[in-house]
Structure formats: structure tokens, C-alpha cells
Design an enzyme around this catalytic site. Structure first.
Site, PDB file in Angstrom:
ATOM      1  N   LYS A 119      69.087  41.877  81.492  1.00 50.11           N
ATOM      2  CA  LYS A 119      70.512  41.530  81.659  1.00 50.11           C
ATOM      3  C   LYS A 119      70.675  40.624  82.884  1.00 50.11           C
ATOM      4  O   LYS A 119      69.749  40.494  83.688  1.00 50.11           O
ATOM      5  CB  LYS A 119      71.335  42.805  81.813  1.00 50.11           C
ATOM      6  CG  LYS A 119      71.017  43.617  83.059  1.00 50.11           C
ATOM      7  CD  LYS A 119      71.733  44.959  83.046  1.00 50.11           C
ATOM      8  CE  LYS A 119      71.368  45.790  84.268  1.00 50.11           C
ATOM      9  NZ  LYS A 119      71.872  47.174  84.153  1.00 50.11           N
ATOM     10  N   TYR A 135      76.744  28.186 114.560  1.00 48.00           N
ATOM     11  CA  TYR A 135      78.194  28.443 114.575  1.00 48.00           C
ATOM     12  C   TYR A 135      78.513  29.683 115.392  1.00 48.00           C
ATOM     13  O   TYR A 135      77.813  30.691 115.311  1.00 48.00           O
ATOM     14  CB  TYR A 135      78.709  28.652 113.160  1.00 48.00           C
ATOM     15  CG  TYR A 135      78.839  27.377 112.369  1.00 48.00           C
ATOM     16  CD1 TYR A 135      79.672  26.347 112.792  1.00 48.00           C
ATOM     17  CD2 TYR A 135      78.137  27.222 111.182  1.00 48.00           C
ATOM     18  CE1 TYR A 135      79.800  25.180 112.044  1.00 48.00           C
ATOM     19  CE2 TYR A 135      78.265  26.063 110.421  1.00 48.00           C
ATOM     20  CZ  TYR A 135      79.100  25.050 110.863  1.00 48.00           C
ATOM     21  OH  TYR A 135      79.226  23.901 110.128  1.00 48.00           O
TER      22      TYR A 135
HETATM   23  C1  LIG Z   1      70.679  47.970  84.284  1.00 48.12           C
HETATM   24  C2  LIG Z   1      70.350  49.161  83.489  1.00 48.12           C
HETATM   25  C3  LIG Z   1      69.062  49.703  83.545  1.00 48.12           C
HETATM   26  C4  LIG Z   1      67.994  49.203  84.487  1.00 48.12           C
HETATM   27  O1  LIG Z   1      68.255  49.699  85.770  1.00 48.12           O
HETATM   28  P1  LIG Z   1      67.225  49.435  86.981  1.00 48.12           P
HETATM   29  O2  LIG Z   1      67.773  50.229  88.100  1.00 48.12           O
HETATM   30  O3  LIG Z   1      67.268  47.978  87.253  1.00 48.12           O
HETATM   31  O4  LIG Z   1      65.907  49.878  86.512  1.00 48.12           O
HETATM   32  C5  LIG Z   1      68.776  50.763  82.723  1.00 48.12           C
HETATM   33  N1  LIG Z   1      69.714  51.274  81.881  1.00 48.12           N
HETATM   34  C6  LIG Z   1      70.970  50.787  81.824  1.00 48.12           C
HETATM   35  C7  LIG Z   1      71.951  51.396  80.909  1.00 48.12           C
HETATM   36  C8  LIG Z   1      71.332  49.721  82.630  1.00 48.12           C
HETATM   37  O5  LIG Z   1      72.566  49.230  82.555  1.00 48.12           O
END
Ligand SMILES: *Cc1c(COP(=O)(O)O)cnc(C)c1O
Length: 364
Positions: free
Chosen positions: A35, A255
């Protein structure tokens, strides 16, 4: 010449990390979570390193389309399921498996016209209180889904709020088990932290869903470092020194005169700033590598530049390599988690925040 800043994806690191995850959960199949454009890496750029996964999990339909366009014929899971009825047409067309976390999504399935029943993942809210059916309502949701001709196999799913910390997963696991033990179907519960910390003994499941560990960041830093988990960086952000300032005691840098030299110093000016995704909040003292040697930032991060202490690397100068996080040419690693900690955030956010203007290369 282009501005000297470059991000690099390490394909070998992705393969290594996937292998480490398999070692922790040898009986489970692995969803590589891609994702958010593969946690900022770019889906197309990580695909080669992750094609050994059993499936890809994501939430945007256009990202699912991109994974199919890469030639992936295996499972793809939509972690938030359909957002509207039309999405189910794409699920049918691209053969996407999808999460069902609320009644509206069951209604959509009931209204969806398809000859090919869908594989769905029924999500329980076992305590995180984000997505999913309350435990007491889970069975009726399952029964309703199971009666639909649009539904094929139903898998059982939940998500942990505290797999990375002291609270752990025991209570959510107890709830999930209590309300699912006599339901058929595959189980998926573990994110990266649960997979690394608990999967070998505590949690038999059919699928694990690691994201951050795939990308070489420790989900429970600083309790564990990525190296302690056997994870390697998959994203390096590097730039070069474009100017050097020799300053005297009492001189200030940047800055707001955010840093005052206690004695004579050499300051390197680096072609990377917050417009590249380097957090502006990083204070003086944030670790950085110059020519693969650890030193620190001094003064404020500005839009296009940061300034670093060249004390530890007297022979460095314009053109020298600066590693903001990841692996230097000499092999030394600056964990993204250390920089994230300086910015009071997590590796996830740094990866996802890599700016569009930074060119990204892929290393085989
Ligand atoms: C993003 C997500 C994961 C992965 O989580 P990590 O902490 O990056 O391993 C697993 N399950 C669901 C439902 C997620 O949304």
C-alpha cells in the site's frame, strides 16, 4: 548536471527481508504489503524484489491494477475492501480478494452481479476500534456472507494495535480466537511486528501481512534494531555536499541562527532539504553519514539544504557522498529508524514522505 540527490531501492534487501519474514513464520504464506505505493518505494520498483511473496496486499484499486499490469497472476488483497459498489466490478475483473469490515460492504456484495464468486476476508474489530465487526456481531456477518452466491471462500482477519509494544497481542488474540474457533476458513492476523515478535510460537496463521519489515525498518525500534531482526535497508536517500563553510567559534549556521559553533568548525552544505522528504523537525545532532562516516546535522533543515558537521571527516568536501538514511557506498548503514526517531516519528512516515522531485534508481 542534475541536482546531486538520489534515492536508491535495494532489490537484494527486499529479497533478504522477505526471506527473514519467512524464517519467522515458516508455515504461513506471506502477503507483501505494498500500500501507499509500496511505502513510498514505488510498486514497479519493488516488484522484482518481492515477486517471491505469495500475494500483494494494498488498498487503492489503481495500485491493484498496477500489480496486475506487472504480470502478477497470484492473489491480491484489498485491505480496506470496496469503497463503493463499482469497485466490486474491478474485483471481479482483476480477481481481487477483498476485506469485508462493515455491513455496507456485505450489502454491496449482495447487489453485485457476477458469475465468479469472490474470496473475501471478514475482519473482526478485536480491540483496535478502527475497522471490523465487533466480536459479538462477527458470526452473524459470517453467516450473512456465507449465504451469498457472490461469495466463495471466507477468510478470517483481524489487526493488532500493540504488536510492537508492551501491551502485546494476547488480549486481541484471545478475543479473536474465542469468537472464531469453530468457524472454517483461513486466518490472517499478523503485521510485521506480530510476525517478528510472536509468529514463531504464539500465532498459528495461514497468512502474515508484513509491510514495514519488508522495507527494512524495525517495527519495534528502539527495542530492536532492523539489524537485530536481520533486516536490510531497501531505500537509501543520498545527496552530495555542494559547499563547505569554515566557521569560527561563535558563528551561527542557517535560518534562525539555529546552531552556534563552540569552536572552529567545517560545515558541509548538503543538497537535501525538507522539500525532498527530509523532516524539517530533525534537530541538531541528527545522525548522518559523510563518505560513509557517522556525523551529525547542525542547525535547521531548510527547504533544499541541510548543514552537517565535517569534524569527523576532514578530507570530505564538495562532491562528497552524504547518506541521509540507508547504505553508504562503503557499506555502512544509517538505519532509517534512527533518523525517524530524531524526527519523533517512525520509518514508515519517512519512506512514505520521500518527495516526488527526488530521482529514484533501482539497484539489482
Ligand atoms: C498496513 C497494514 C499491514 C502492514 O503493517 P506493518 O506494520 O507495516 O507490517 C498489515 N495489515 C493491515 C490491515 C494493514 O493495513
Amino acid at each position: 548536471m542534475p541536482r546531486p540527490i538520489q534515492a536508491t531501492i535495494h532489490t537484494q534487501g527486499l529479497r533478504n527481508n522477505l526471506e527473514r519474514i519467512r524464517q519467522r513464520a515458516p508455515d504461513a504464506r506471506v502477503w507483501a504489503v505494498v500500500k501507499a505505493n509500496a511505502y513510498g518505494h514505488g510498486i514497479e520498483r519493488v516488484f522484482d524484489g518481492l515477486r517471491g511473496a505469495d500475494g500483494f496486499a494494498l488498498l487503492d484499486l489503481n495500485e491493484a491494477q498496477r500489480v496486475r499490469d506487472l504480470g502478477w497472476r497470484g492473489p491480491i488483497l484489498l485491505l480496506e475492501g470496496a469503497f463503493e459498489l463499482r469497485d466490486l466490478e474491478l474485483c471481479s475483473r482483476l480477481d481481487l480478494w477483498h476485506t469485508v469490515h462493515c455491513d455496507a460492504q456485505i450489502d454491496m456484495l449482495a447487489a453485485h452481479k457476477t458469475n465468479v464468486p469472490h474470496r473475501v476476508f471478514l475482519k473482526m474489530n478485536s480491540g483496535m476500534n478502527r475497522l471490523g465487526f465487533a466480536p459479538q456481531r462477527y458470526r452473524s456477518a459470517w453467516t450473512r456472507l456465507n449465504a451469498l452466491p457472490q461469495v466463495d471462500e471466507i477468510s478470517l482477519m483481524t489487526h493488532f494495535s500493540d504488536a510492537d509494544g508492551a501491551k502485546g497481542v494476547a488480549e486481541q488474540m484471545r478475543v479473536f480466537t474465542e469468537f472464531t474457533h469453530d468457524l472454517p476458513g483461513e486466518r490472517t492476523v499478523s503485521n510485521s511486528a506480530a510476525t517478528l515478535r510472536y509468529a514463531p510460537d504464539a500465532m498459528a496463521s495461514d497468512w502474515v501481512r508484513p509491510g514495514i519489515a519488508v522495507y527494512g525498518s524495525a517495527p519495534d525500534f528502539p527495542e530492536h534494531t532492523a539489524a537485530q531482526w536481520g533486516l536490510q535497508p531497501t531505500l537509501t536517500l543520498a545527496a552530495k555536499i555542494i559547499a563547505v563553510q569554515d566557521i569560527a567559534a561563535g558563528a551561527t549556521v542557517g535560518y534562525g541562527s539555529g546552531f552556534t559553533a563552540a569552536g572552529p568548525m567545517r560545515i558541509g552544505v548538503v543538497a537535501c532539504g525538507y522539500a525532498d522528504g527530509y523532516p524539517r523537525i530533525c534537530p541538531t545532532g541528527t545522525p548522518v553519514l559523510v563518505d560513509g562516516v557517522r556525523t551529525r546535522t547542525v542547525g535547521r533543515v531548510s527547504m533544499d539544504m541541510i548543514t552537517v558537521d565535517l569534524g569527523p571527516t576532514p578530507s570530505s568536501g564538495p562532491g562528497s557522498e552524504v547518506t541521509l538514511w540507508g547504505r553508504a557506498v562503503n557499506g555502512v548503514v544509517l538505519p532509517i529508524d534512527e533518523v525517524a526517531a530524531s524526527a519523533a516519528t517512525v520509518g514508515y512516515e519517512l519512506m512514505c514522505g520521500l518527495a516526488q522531485r527526488v530521482p529514484v534508481g533501482v539497484e539489482a
